[in-house]
Design a protein around this motif. Structure first.
Motif, PDB file in Angstrom:
ATOM      1  N   ASP A  82       0.313  -8.413   4.077  1.00 17.26           N
ATOM      2  CA  ASP A  82       0.753  -7.278   3.977  1.00 17.26           C
ATOM      3  C   ASP A  82       0.095  -6.990   2.717  1.00 17.26           C
ATOM      4  N   SER A  83      -0.794  -7.492   2.079  1.00 16.08           N
ATOM      5  CA  SER A  83      -1.403  -6.957   0.611  1.00 16.08           C
ATOM      6  C   SER A  83      -2.268  -5.928   0.669  1.00 16.08           C
ATOM      7  N   ASN A  84      -2.484  -5.293  -0.316  1.00 13.63           N
ATOM      8  CA  ASN A  84      -3.349  -4.074  -0.258  1.00 13.63           C
ATOM      9  C   ASN A  84      -4.778  -4.536   0.158  1.00 13.63           C
ATOM     10  N   ASP A  85      -5.253  -5.504   0.040  1.00 15.87           N
ATOM     11  CA  ASP A  85      -6.503  -5.591   0.408  1.00 15.87           C
ATOM     12  C   ASP A  85      -6.821  -6.591   1.751  1.00 15.87           C
ATOM     13  N   LEU A  86      -7.373  -5.459   2.849  1.00 13.76           N
ATOM     14  CA  LEU A  86      -7.288  -6.370   3.912  1.00 13.76           C
ATOM     15  C   LEU A  86      -8.149  -7.634   4.097  1.00 13.76           C
ATOM     16  N   ARG A  87      -9.142  -7.708   3.181  1.00 11.48           N
ATOM     17  CA  ARG A  87      -9.945  -8.886   3.320  1.00 11.48           C
ATOM     18  C   ARG A  87      -9.250 -10.169   3.118  1.00 11.48           C
ATOM     19  N   ARG A  91      -9.377 -13.426   5.348  1.00  7.41           N
ATOM     20  CA  ARG A  91      -9.860 -14.744   4.809  1.00  7.41           C
ATOM     21  C   ARG A  91      -8.896 -15.822   4.921  1.00  7.41           C
ATOM     22  N   GLU A 143     -13.347  -7.533  10.927  1.00 13.03           N
ATOM     23  CA  GLU A 143     -13.505  -7.210   9.662  1.00 13.03           C
ATOM     24  C   GLU A 143     -14.614  -6.492   9.194  1.00 13.03           C
ATOM     25  N   ARG A 145     -16.435  -4.494  10.953  1.00 12.79           N
ATOM     26  CA  ARG A 145     -15.975  -2.917  11.272  1.00 12.79           C
ATOM     27  C   ARG A 145     -15.362  -2.223  10.530  1.00 12.79           C
ATOM     28  N   VAL A 146     -14.192  -2.693  10.233  1.00 13.03           N
ATOM     29  CA  VAL A 146     -13.201  -2.063   8.939  1.00 13.03           C
ATOM     30  C   VAL A 146     -14.194  -1.925   7.875  1.00 13.03           C
ATOM     31  N   ALA A 147     -14.954  -2.760   7.358  1.00 16.81           N
ATOM     32  CA  ALA A 147     -15.719  -2.793   6.023  1.00 16.81           C
ATOM     33  C   ALA A 147     -16.688  -1.962   6.171  1.00 16.81           C
ATOM     34  N   THR A 150     -15.057   1.536   6.224  1.00 17.73           N
ATOM     35  CA  THR A 150     -14.375   2.192   4.825  1.00 17.73           C
ATOM     36  C   THR A 150     -15.672   2.462   3.909  1.00 17.73           C
TER      37      THR A 150
ATOM     38  N   ASP B  31     -16.194 -15.903   1.339  1.00 18.80           N
ATOM     39  CA  ASP B  31     -15.381 -14.655   1.341  1.00 18.80           C
ATOM     40  C   ASP B  31     -14.732 -14.295   0.143  1.00 18.80           C
ATOM     41  N   ILE B  37     -11.222  -4.907   0.663  1.00 21.98           N
ATOM     42  CA  ILE B  37     -11.104  -3.454   1.514  1.00 21.98           C
ATOM     43  C   ILE B  37      -9.692  -2.868   1.289  1.00 21.98           C
ATOM     44  N   LYS B  39      -6.379  -1.105   1.787  1.00 19.53           N
ATOM     45  CA  LYS B  39      -5.614  -0.618   2.844  1.00 19.53           C
ATOM     46  C   LYS B  39      -5.831   0.604   3.373  1.00 19.53           C
ATOM     47  N   ALA B  45     -10.438   5.651   6.810  1.00 18.08           N
ATOM     48  CA  ALA B  45     -11.740   5.315   7.706  1.00 18.08           C
ATOM     49  C   ALA B  45     -11.531   5.168   9.090  1.00 18.08           C
TER      50      ALA B  45
END
Lengths: 155, 132
Positions: A82-87, A91, A143, A145-147, A150, B31, B37, B39, B45
């Motif tokens: 649940d971190s702020n970076d979806l990547r 990963r 991933e 698509r989301v990137a 964004t 990676d 990205i 959240k 988006a």
């Protein structure tokens, strides 16, 4: 594509929400952890269970069990992320998928070589590996698509 | 050591696990080089792409509605024309009934022949030799 997947408006989602969204992934990788742990315990604490994998030498067998456990824990950590970076979630999950795919393929090869008649066991490993490969592709596409979306928003 | 014992002895398993670990390390390194990205930005988006999707659906519905409205107009014209035809036929029917009644009265009362001429609006329907 029908929206049969579970979703929720809760922010952040709870662990139960994650579990309901990925029930098969958690079930399969829970089993994977259990299987790896069981065989590893059988090797380390010298108790008897029946699996063709025990015909492997101690070194590769312990390595396979550790990779099974590590792969499953990475996948679960990635799915629960649940971190702020979806990547980060993608990963960590991808790492677990690669390790799990290798471990299940190794398990299948081991059973196939030592006990070719145990079709259900070695085919199960191959099916798991195929599913993991598909999940790697799906995760990568999602991933990207989301990137992309964004980045489009930033422009 | 022969190939069979190498495979059975865990050589292949070690090779697969080693390859898997190598691929994992390489993919993980790749990676880590990628941009994060956030959240919140991703949520905006994705929501915006949802709005774009809904706009496309709305536009499609609008096009269909316009086409439907066009075909509805045509239908209304045809219904209106049919109503005109029905009104005309009703008028002719009423005239024909009145004329038949007049003829019957003429015959019953024994008035001299010929009877009154056929009304103008029935002339197209009646044989011209019988008009007067």
């Amino acid at each position: 594509m029908p929206l049969h997947g579970y979703s929720t408006d809760r922010r952040p989602p709870t662990n139960l929400d994650h579990l309901l969204a990925h029930p098969y992934a958690f079930a399969v990788h829970g089993f994977q952890m259990f299987a790896g742990g069981l065989v590893l315990s059988a090797v380390l604490f010298q108790f008897q269970i029946v699996t063709s994998a025990l015909k492997l030498p101690r070194g590769p067998l312990v390595a396979m069990c550790l990779v099974l456990i590590l792969g499953a824990s990475y996948i679960m950590r990635g799915l629960l992320d649940d971190s702020n970076d979806l990547r980060k979630g993608f990963r960590v999950e991808r790492g677990g998928l690669i390790l799990s795919g290798a471990a299940w393929t190794a398990f299948s090869v081991c059973v196939m070589v030592n006990n070719p008649g145990a079709v259900l066991q070695w085919s199960m490993g191959l099916f798991f590996s195929a599913g993991l490969a598909l999940r790697i592709i799906a995760g990568h596409r999602e991933e990207s698509r989301v990137a992309r979306e964004t980045n489009d928003l930033k422009l | 050591m022969d190939v069979g014992s190498l495979i059975g002895g865990g050589g292949l398993v070690t090779l697969i696990l080693g390859t898997g670990a190598g691929v994992w390390r390489w993919v993980d390194r790749q990676d880590k080089k990628k941009d994060p990205i956030p959240k919140d930005a991703a949520a905006v988006a994705l929501a915006q792409s949802g709005v774009t999707l809904m706009q496309a659906v709305a536009k499609d519905l609008e096009t269909r509605l316009t086409a439907l409205s066009g075909s509805n107009q045509l239908l209304e014209q045809r219904v209106s024309a049919a109503e005109g035809t029905i009104a005309h036929h009703e008028h002719l029917f009423t005239s024909a009934m009145s004329y038949i009644e007049a003829l019957l009265r003429h015959i019953r009362e024994g008035r001299p022949w010929p009877p009154s001429p056929a009304p103008a609006d029935l002339r197209d329907l009646i044989d011209p030799t019988l008009h007067d």
